[in-house]
Design a protein around this motif. Structure first.
Motif, PDB file in Angstrom:
ATOM      1  N   PHE A 104      44.503  43.034  32.550  1.00 45.65           N
ATOM      2  CA  PHE A 104      43.346  42.487  33.258  1.00 45.65           C
ATOM      3  C   PHE A 104      42.658  41.423  32.412  1.00 45.65           C
ATOM      4  O   PHE A 104      42.240  40.372  32.929  1.00 45.65           O
ATOM      5  CB  PHE A 104      42.356  43.610  33.593  1.00 45.65           C
ATOM      6  CG  PHE A 104      42.721  44.399  34.810  1.00 45.65           C
ATOM      7  CD1 PHE A 104      42.040  44.217  36.003  1.00 45.65           C
ATOM      8  CD2 PHE A 104      43.743  45.333  34.771  1.00 45.65           C
ATOM      9  CE1 PHE A 104      42.360  44.948  37.137  1.00 45.65           C
ATOM     10  CE2 PHE A 104      44.086  46.070  35.888  1.00 45.65           C
ATOM     11  CZ  PHE A 104      43.393  45.871  37.084  1.00 45.65           C
ATOM     12  N   LEU A 105      42.540  41.678  31.111  1.00 43.07           N
ATOM     13  CA  LEU A 105      41.910  40.706  30.221  1.00 43.07           C
ATOM     14  C   LEU A 105      42.744  39.431  30.143  1.00 43.07           C
ATOM     15  O   LEU A 105      42.198  38.316  30.178  1.00 43.07           O
ATOM     16  CB  LEU A 105      41.723  41.304  28.828  1.00 43.07           C
ATOM     17  CG  LEU A 105      41.035  40.407  27.794  1.00 43.07           C
ATOM     18  CD1 LEU A 105      39.599  40.087  28.216  1.00 43.07           C
ATOM     19  CD2 LEU A 105      41.048  41.078  26.422  1.00 43.07           C
ATOM     20  N   ALA A 106      44.063  39.584  30.032  1.00 43.38           N
ATOM     21  CA  ALA A 106      44.944  38.428  29.950  1.00 43.38           C
ATOM     22  C   ALA A 106      44.873  37.588  31.219  1.00 43.38           C
ATOM     23  O   ALA A 106      44.914  36.348  31.165  1.00 43.38           O
ATOM     24  CB  ALA A 106      46.380  38.878  29.692  1.00 43.38           C
ATOM     25  N   GLU A 107      44.756  38.247  32.360  1.00 41.57           N
ATOM     26  CA  GLU A 107      44.680  37.550  33.650  1.00 41.57           C
ATOM     27  C   GLU A 107      43.273  37.036  33.927  1.00 41.57           C
ATOM     28  O   GLU A 107      43.089  36.171  34.783  1.00 41.57           O
ATOM     29  CB  GLU A 107      45.115  38.506  34.771  1.00 41.57           C
ATOM     30  CG  GLU A 107      45.218  37.890  36.149  1.00 41.57           C
ATOM     31  CD  GLU A 107      46.327  36.869  36.261  1.00 41.57           C
ATOM     32  OE1 GLU A 107      46.137  35.872  36.997  1.00 41.57           O
ATOM     33  OE2 GLU A 107      47.389  37.061  35.630  1.00 41.57           O
ATOM     34  N   GLN A 108      42.267  37.574  33.216  1.00 41.07           N
ATOM     35  CA  GLN A 108      40.854  37.306  33.503  1.00 41.07           C
ATOM     36  C   GLN A 108      40.534  37.652  34.953  1.00 41.07           C
ATOM     37  O   GLN A 108      39.795  36.948  35.651  1.00 41.07           O
ATOM     38  CB  GLN A 108      40.499  35.856  33.199  1.00 41.07           C
ATOM     39  CG  GLN A 108      40.347  35.554  31.718  1.00 41.07           C
ATOM     40  CD  GLN A 108      39.187  36.317  31.071  1.00 41.07           C
ATOM     41  OE1 GLN A 108      38.025  36.161  31.459  1.00 41.07           O
ATOM     42  NE2 GLN A 108      39.508  37.150  30.093  1.00 41.07           N
ATOM     43  N   GLY A 109      41.112  38.759  35.399  1.00 36.30           N
ATOM     44  CA  GLY A 109      40.930  39.228  36.768  1.00 36.30           C
ATOM     45  C   GLY A 109      41.986  40.271  37.072  1.00 36.30           C
ATOM     46  O   GLY A 109      42.469  40.952  36.156  1.00 36.30           O
ATOM     47  N   VAL A 110      42.364  40.377  38.319  1.00 42.22           N
ATOM     48  CA  VAL A 110      43.357  41.372  38.736  1.00 42.22           C
ATOM     49  C   VAL A 110      44.758  40.792  38.587  1.00 42.22           C
ATOM     50  O   VAL A 110      45.092  39.802  39.249  1.00 42.22           O
ATOM     51  CB  VAL A 110      43.125  41.819  40.193  1.00 42.22           C
ATOM     52  CG1 VAL A 110      44.167  42.866  40.599  1.00 42.22           C
ATOM     53  CG2 VAL A 110      41.712  42.373  40.371  1.00 42.22           C
ATOM     54  N   PRO A 111      45.589  41.356  37.742  1.00 39.15           N
ATOM     55  CA  PRO A 111      46.966  40.862  37.619  1.00 39.15           C
ATOM     56  C   PRO A 111      47.800  41.277  38.823  1.00 39.15           C
ATOM     57  O   PRO A 111      47.380  42.123  39.622  1.00 39.15           O
ATOM     58  CB  PRO A 111      47.461  41.560  36.343  1.00 39.15           C
ATOM     59  CG  PRO A 111      46.646  42.811  36.253  1.00 39.15           C
ATOM     60  CD  PRO A 111      45.306  42.483  36.847  1.00 39.15           C
ATOM     61  N   ASP A 112      48.951  40.676  38.953  1.00 36.84           N
ATOM     62  CA  ASP A 112      49.872  41.050  40.025  1.00 36.84           C
ATOM     63  C   ASP A 112      50.187  42.543  39.932  1.00 36.84           C
ATOM     64  O   ASP A 112      50.634  43.026  38.885  1.00 36.84           O
ATOM     65  CB  ASP A 112      51.157  40.241  39.893  1.00 36.84           C
ATOM     66  CG  ASP A 112      52.157  40.569  40.976  1.00 36.84           C
ATOM     67  OD1 ASP A 112      53.029  41.421  40.709  1.00 36.84           O
ATOM     68  OD2 ASP A 112      52.044  40.030  42.089  1.00 36.84           O
ATOM     69  N   LEU A 113      49.936  43.253  41.021  1.00 38.46           N
ATOM     70  CA  LEU A 113      50.061  44.712  40.966  1.00 38.46           C
ATOM     71  C   LEU A 113      51.504  45.159  40.780  1.00 38.46           C
ATOM     72  O   LEU A 113      51.763  46.210  40.168  1.00 38.46           O
ATOM     73  CB  LEU A 113      49.465  45.332  42.230  1.00 38.46           C
ATOM     74  CG  LEU A 113      47.951  45.113  42.392  1.00 38.46           C
ATOM     75  CD1 LEU A 113      47.443  45.817  43.642  1.00 38.46           C
ATOM     76  CD2 LEU A 113      47.189  45.606  41.156  1.00 38.46           C
TER      77      LEU A 113
END
Length: 318
Positions: free
Chosen positions: A54-63
């Motif tokens: 989540f931190l790396a994506e700065q949001g919701v990563p691909d589930l």
């Protein structure tokens, strides 16, 4: 003394398997193979993997990516744990807390355990490479080999620094979570890697203090076996301070905001309170149940869970 202590290492598992393996219910056999992967430990590893995504994506990563990474992580860590049990089956038979592991009881034979562990290692590496990326695949394979070869085969029975350097394998899921999303590394991942690195000794040493007689019986030189409670507690405090300080580096470097910082300060402050309380009891010569070393052990699991939940939530509050 346990029932297996009167037998030579490995005899119980081999004799039980050869005489009654065919009579064992299939359900019990399945549970035994699952137990070889040490699911409770893997839960903790995944707690550090997913929030970093989540931190790396700065949001919701691909589930789907999250699911693929978790499955790959389980297979890789499970393979490492199975191989660890295969190598340590001799001392596991003599230690009270490990005397019911599948390779000791004979529910799984040593050959089956070895094949199972190697199979999981190969499958997990291919899984990561094909469904996530090859950087994550090599990181997971590196973690597995480090845990099995460096920690289990080289460090564990030779040095009191075993859990310090062997704990590097447990830090790798942080890097894997970041690389799964970005196919690269960053200082944020390195900082969180270091948090887990400095967390591992003060997390595990309280448990080692509780079961040090087990380790002493089999000649494993965990720090509490070769040092006094006062020395161990002092080391716990030192590592704890460094861990908390490192955890606070994410915010000034711009990776996290006020929410993570607040959680890191509150949970880190409570950790330091517990660590110093343990040190004070050790300095006073308290032993046995009154030492309450397991208070810090249980809190350490809560701490890392809350800290990494904050890692996942923080991007949504900035």
């Amino acid at each position: 003394m346990t029932a297996v202590e009167s037998r030579p290492p490995g005899v119980l598992g081999a004799s039980s398997a050869s005489s009654s393996r065919g009579q064992r219910p299939i359900g019990a056999r399945v549970k035994a193979f699952v137990a070889l992967t040490k699911p409770r430990i893997i839960e903790l590893l995944l707690i550090t993997t997913v929030p970093v995504m989540f931190l790396a994506e700065q949001g919701v990563p691909d589930l789907w990516l999250v699911l693929a990474t978790c499955i790959g992580g389980y297979l890789s860590a499970g393979g490492a744990n199975a191989l660890n049990m295969y190598i340590d089956r001799d001392i596991d038979a003599l230690m009270e807390r490990t005397s019911q592991r599948p390779l000791v009881t004979g529910m799984v034979t040593p050959r089956e355990g070895l094949v199972f562990g190697i199979t999981l290692a190969v499958v997990s590496t291919a899984w990561f490479g094909v469904l996530v990326n090859w950087l994550s695949a090599w990181l997971s394979l590196g973690a597995l080999l480090f845990y099995v070869v460096v920690y289990t085969m080289i460090l564990k029975r030779r040095t009191a620094q075993n859990i310090v350097w062997g704990g590097i394998a447990g830090c790798m899921p942080v890097l894997i979570g970041w690389s799964a999303v970005t196919n690269s590394m960053s200082w944020a991942a390195v900082i969180l890697f270091l948090v887990i690195f400095f967390w591992t000794p003060p997390h595990y040493w309280p448990l080692s203090m509780k079961v040090k007689d087990d380790y002493a019986r089999v000649g494993v030189p965990m720090l509490p076996v070769i040092a006094s409670n006062r020395v161990v507690a002092r080391q716990i405090v030192l590592y704890s301070w460094v861990m908390v300080a490192v955890s606070l580096l994410l915010t000034p470097l711009g990776y996290t905001g006020w929410f993570y910082t607040t959680v890191a300060l509150v949970t880190g402050g409570w950790w330091l309170w517990e660590a110093h309380a343990l040190q004070n009891r050790a300095k006073s010569g308290v032993t046995g149940a009154k030492l309450k070393e397991m208070r810090l052990f249980h809190w350490s699991i809560t701490y890392v869970s809350l800290l990494f939940v904050a890692v996942a939530v923080d991007p949504f509050l900035r």
